[in-house]
Write a protein that holds these residues in place. Structure first.
Motif, mmCIF file in Angstrom:
data_model
loop_
_atom_site.group_PDB
_atom_site.id
_atom_site.type_symbol
_atom_site.label_atom_id
_atom_site.label_comp_id
_atom_site.label_asym_id
_atom_site.label_seq_id
_atom_site.Cartn_x
_atom_site.Cartn_y
_atom_site.Cartn_z
ATOM 1 N N ARG A 118 2.922 14.769 57.986
ATOM 2 C CA ARG A 118 1.585 14.730 57.376
ATOM 3 C C ARG A 118 0.896 16.089 57.373
ATOM 4 O O ARG A 118 0.163 16.428 56.447
ATOM 5 C CB ARG A 118 0.689 13.728 58.106
ATOM 6 N N SER A 119 1.132 16.872 58.432
ATOM 7 C CA SER A 119 0.436 18.158 58.519
ATOM 8 C C SER A 119 0.862 19.081 57.378
ATOM 9 O O SER A 119 0.117 19.978 56.987
ATOM 10 C CB SER A 119 0.734 18.814 59.862
ATOM 11 N N GLU A 120 2.054 18.911 56.839
ATOM 12 C CA GLU A 120 2.542 19.767 55.754
ATOM 13 C C GLU A 120 2.292 19.157 54.389
ATOM 14 O O GLU A 120 2.357 19.849 53.375
ATOM 15 C CB GLU A 120 4.054 19.996 55.918
ATOM 16 N N LEU A 121 2.013 17.857 54.362
ATOM 17 C CA LEU A 121 2.043 17.119 53.092
ATOM 18 C C LEU A 121 0.959 17.558 52.123
ATOM 19 O O LEU A 121 1.204 17.665 50.920
ATOM 20 C CB LEU A 121 1.930 15.609 53.389
ATOM 21 N N ILE A 122 -0.244 17.791 52.639
ATOM 22 C CA ILE A 122 -1.331 18.110 51.703
ATOM 23 C C ILE A 122 -1.936 19.476 52.032
ATOM 24 O O ILE A 122 -3.099 19.742 51.756
ATOM 25 C CB ILE A 122 -2.413 17.003 51.668
ATOM 26 N N LYS A 123 -1.112 20.355 52.599
ATOM 27 C CA LYS A 123 -1.576 21.715 52.901
ATOM 28 C C LYS A 123 -1.926 22.456 51.617
ATOM 29 O O LYS A 123 -2.867 23.239 51.572
ATOM 30 C CB LYS A 123 -0.459 22.469 53.628
ATOM 31 N N ALA A 124 -1.119 22.255 50.595
ATOM 32 C CA ALA A 124 -1.353 22.932 49.311
ATOM 33 C C ALA A 124 -0.800 22.054 48.201
ATOM 34 O O ALA A 124 0.032 21.182 48.444
ATOM 35 C CB ALA A 124 -0.657 24.285 49.312
ATOM 36 N N LYS A 125 -1.252 22.363 47.006
ATOM 37 C CA LYS A 125 -0.825 21.567 45.837
ATOM 38 C C LYS A 125 0.689 21.607 45.677
ATOM 39 O O LYS A 125 1.308 20.610 45.307
ATOM 40 C CB LYS A 125 -1.507 22.159 44.599
ATOM 41 N N ILE A 126 1.277 22.790 45.953
ATOM 42 C CA ILE A 126 2.731 22.934 45.840
ATOM 43 C C ILE A 126 3.348 22.750 47.226
ATOM 44 O O ILE A 126 2.920 23.356 48.197
ATOM 45 C CB ILE A 126 3.096 24.335 45.303
ATOM 46 N N THR A 127 4.356 21.904 47.282
ATOM 47 C CA THR A 127 5.036 21.639 48.553
ATOM 48 C C THR A 127 6.116 22.695 48.757
ATOM 49 O O THR A 127 6.935 22.918 47.865
ATOM 50 C CB THR A 127 5.704 20.245 48.497
ATOM 51 N N ASP A 128 6.113 23.323 49.896
ATOM 52 C CA ASP A 128 7.164 24.284 50.207
ATOM 53 C C ASP A 128 8.527 23.577 50.174
ATOM 54 O O ASP A 128 8.651 22.432 50.602
ATOM 55 C CB ASP A 128 6.894 24.863 51.605
ATOM 56 N N ASN A 129 9.537 24.290 49.668
ATOM 57 C CA ASN A 129 10.863 23.648 49.542
ATOM 58 C C ASN A 129 11.342 23.024 50.840
ATOM 59 O O ASN A 129 11.968 21.974 50.848
ATOM 60 C CB ASN A 129 11.909 24.656 49.054
#
Lengths: 520, 520
Positions: A118-129
């Motif tokens: 969850r902490s990575e899911l909505i960090k930014a519009k683009i999801t890191d690979n």
């Protein structure tokens, strides 16, 4: 057809070593066995599978999920591969996970299903690979870019084979970059499971939370252009484009290459169906389909076939089991007692859906009359997110997110949002979100509203439980101060406070003012 | 007051052996320590408890319940006893469980909380002594019948001590036999926990299902008669009768004898408050309060004090923590952040409630258009069960049980019932029950409707999930026959069927008749 023979210690069948029965089909394509062009191989593989007993599917729906990572172990699917002498695929797949996706919630180790924390899911519009979710249906093939070629056949004017080098040559094929949200139809499946158990598919319907969705910028060529430029167009009777992947798929004792299809009407929208080799400016990770995958915007992720090596123009949808027998959406009267391929409808374009990511479910929130809520909203097939509404009271009162607090609109991508919601009430509250898309579609109200046997498309209003502690209330502020004075913390919520909550004199005073029982 | 001294290996305190600090108070009363008459003992015990660290309350609300029996282990409560040199109480209690209640669902081993298995729960209107639920608040004292005496004091005309022999002498006190349902306010608490975690009381709010209720015929003498005949009546200012039990109770570092009270208005209803020594024609089991307990009809079970050795007539409700600080019913705005003794109301008379016992929750039911449902219904404080209604569709359509299918009415006991409900629908259904009592009271609709921080009185409509397989439907009958032909079983529900559910030709025929997509 050879008679069924006992499996010789799992190393040969009918006297022929497994490695000769199911050879890797092309040099430089490790882990790829061609099944669709070899009916005799498919028959032999089925016979081998019939001679063996496989570990049953783990029961995780009637019992709590293990608190492990990987959460579930795909014993049966590994054993299928091992029985056919394909264990190296299993090993390479997990090595790839450890290299490319070490930090994920590993929902299922094989075929690999990984969910974004969850902490990575909505960090930014683009999801890191490295944080983009993965839902694979087989092992990861290991294909050399130089050895790669794409075959296009079926109902086209001119069947062709195209090397990756040619495909990437912008003087031959015009390229496109598209921002695309890909979503597994299993997103938020855990809510359906928690309500009622459903189909225990042999591949395992993974118990996804809100993280089986991600957004990337893909670079590639529109399939429409490739069909036109390389094949001279499709024949008039062609209505579907079938994508075949180099991964091996199993279904009820039979073996396949992964195969799905999308309608020509979708393909002819140019950038809506890409043949992509780049994800967020980098080569596709192996686990995401290197060297080439389909990217079908706005459709269920299953159509964006990875390790794509063949495209067939067909008059009808693919008969591959993933297309014909899987990803079907059933009416609630249909279940184990009566489902068929023909009585579900095929999940292609994705409906509007959303999720609250923060606060987390069952979180205690200490606040002063307002709680910040964050999440994602998405609608498929070219529809964009128009409005996001959050309710702090189970769906009675709704507040809309301001445009300023939402990421920009895209035809094919989600919007992230945040909102500060007024909250007077204390104790357990049910927060929920609903989204309206550009066609004014919105979400079903409850999980039951759209529960279905195959546990797909949990698009109902997402609900989280929040324990509200409103410290703008004097009694609450007093208790919080008391807790601090005792050197204690409010959480864990269920831990009892060790001191008396009220002085006996105060209690008696209150009880004499407002007696527990009538006086007469 | 002595200064706090270190605990000498747990065997003495301030140089005095524990056995001398807290002696058994009467000959023939093993496991009984008199606390209420000895403030200095209470102080010393508190000081000893302050010198020690105790095992935290187990977290079983935010995580799944252990699948063990005993389900929960009362480490902390055992340690409290051990710290005071009272370990023999813990040991005797468990030995008593093994002797008197071996077959129960042991929800908590100490203080003992045992739930009736479903198969025994509604076998008959009267619950066999060995299957009647138990919710104890301390250890089981071991009292010789011949040594037993009851003290009555406080606001009475004449304080007395009465031996059991005198009490049982029908020439002195008129006897009564009453059929009484006793219910723990924790009945069905698991539903509240599953919805939202609540108070983690140091005694453990046990995660009861539908089996914390039972019915027995009690023989004893009405308390009203004893007060009149033995004590010459109560004083005009007496409004509550306090019951003190020989078990030891702990609350936030302090030590007590178990104490509760009931209003004089209740007592004067004669058979509504009994001093009972017989349960279903047999002496009270030790675990149920031998040799004498209070039986308060229609009230929360906690008022029916066991091992009753003292009754005090009081002007106000008991200040014992079980009465003043426990069994309070809070508004939903009240929780850990602000609950007090004075802002909950006291649970005395029990509201109307009911439970579906069969089918079990999450059961698969194969039927031909009708499903039999069985359960219990109850209302407290002299109200009887008037009507029981069952809904097979989550509460939209309700069917009433026929009088012929219900056990007879009692003022103070439950009714068991059964009904055959028409069910056309298939798949997961929510069955629910609601009961109307003689005052036309009925149950809250949802668990949330009445959720409260202390997790008491789960009296909302009881809901169970049933997977309906209606074999009067041709497609279902066909599938069931197919399953049988394959030598398989329908359950486990989530186990995938190993064969193709539809022939490809049939599928194609259907898909050509009703294409997956529009033709134009």
């Amino acid at each position: 057809m050879a008679k069924v023979s006992p499996l010789d210690s799992g190393k040969s069948f009918g006297g022929i070593p497994l490695s000769q029965l199911f050879p890797e089909s092309k040099l430089g394509w490790r882990g790829y066995v061609e099944w669709e062009d070899h009916p005799e191989r498919k028959r032999t593989a089925s016979e081998i599978l019939k001679t063996k007993k496989f570990t049953p599917i783990p029961e995780f729906q009637f019992v709590p999920l293990p608190q492990t990572n990987p959460v579930l172990v795909g014993h049966r699917w590994k054993e299928y591969h091992e029985a056919l002498g394909l264990k190296s695929i299993v090993d390479f797949s997990w090595a790839t996970v450890l290299k490319e996706k070490p930090g994920m919630i590993h929902l299922l180790d094989f075929p690999y299903n990984g969910e974004t924390p969850r902490s990575e899911l909505i960090k930014a519009k683009i999801t890191d690979n490295k944080w983009h979710f993965v839902r694979n249906h087989g092992g990861v093939p290991d294909i050399d870019e130089g050895a790669y070629e794409l075959e296009i056949g079926g109902l086209v004017n001119k069947p062709v084979k195209i090397s990756l080098k040619e495909l990437k040559d912008p003087s031959k094929f015009p390229q496109a970059e598209v921002t695309v949200t890909i979503q597994c139809s299993g997103t938020r499946r855990i809510e359906q499971i928690q309500l009622y158990p459903g189909d225990g598919d042999e591949l395992i319907n993974a118990p996804w939370g809100e993280g089986a969705i991600g957004t990337a910028v893909y670079r590639g060529v529109p399939l429409k252009k490739v069909l036109k430029i390389a094949c001279g167009g499709i024949l008039p009777e062609a209505k579907h484009l079938e994508f075949i992947g180099a991964d091996t798929y199993f279904k009820k004792g039979n073996v396949y290459n992964y195969a799905v299809s999308v309608p020509w009407r979708k393909v002819r929208q140019n950038e809506e169906v890409l043949l992509a080799w780049e994800m967020n400016g980098k080569p596709l990770p192996k686990i995401h389909g290197f060297p080439l995958r389909a990217v079908v915007t706005g459709y269920i992720g299953a159509r964006s076939a990875k390790w794509l090596y063949k495209i067939n123009a067909l008059a009808e949808p693919s008969l591959g089991p993933v297309q014909a027998a899987e990803y079907l959406y059933y009416n609630q009267q249909l279940g184990k007692q009566n489902v068929k391929m023909s009585n579900g409808f095929s999940i292609q374009g994705m409906p509007v859906s959303s999720a609250i990511i923060f606060p987390l479910d069952k979180q205690v929130v200490i606040h002063e009359g307002e709680i910040e809520v964050k999440g994602w909203s998405y609608s498929g097939d070219g529809n964009w997110v128009q409005r996001v509404e959050v309710s702090p009271d189970g769906g009675h009162v709704w507040y809309a997110c301001a445009e300023e607090d939402m990421t920009e609109k895209h035809y094919h991508a989600w919007r992230l949002w945040s909102i500060r919601v007024p909250v007077n009430a204390q104790g357990w509250l049910e927060f929920c979100v609903r989204t309206w898309d550009s066609n004014n579609n919105t979400e079903p109200t409850f999980v039951r509203s759209a529960w279905n046997w195959d546990l797909h498309v949990t698009s109902s209003c997402h609900r989280v439980k929040i324990y509200s502690v409103n410290k703008s209330k004097p009694e609450t502020a007093k208790r919080l101060a008391e807790i601090e004075a005792h050197g204690e913390t409010f959480e864990p919520l269920t831990r009892p406070l060790e001191w008396e909550l009220e002085d006996t004199q105060e209690y008696l005073q209150q009880m004499r003012k407002h007696p527990r029982e009538p006086l007469d």
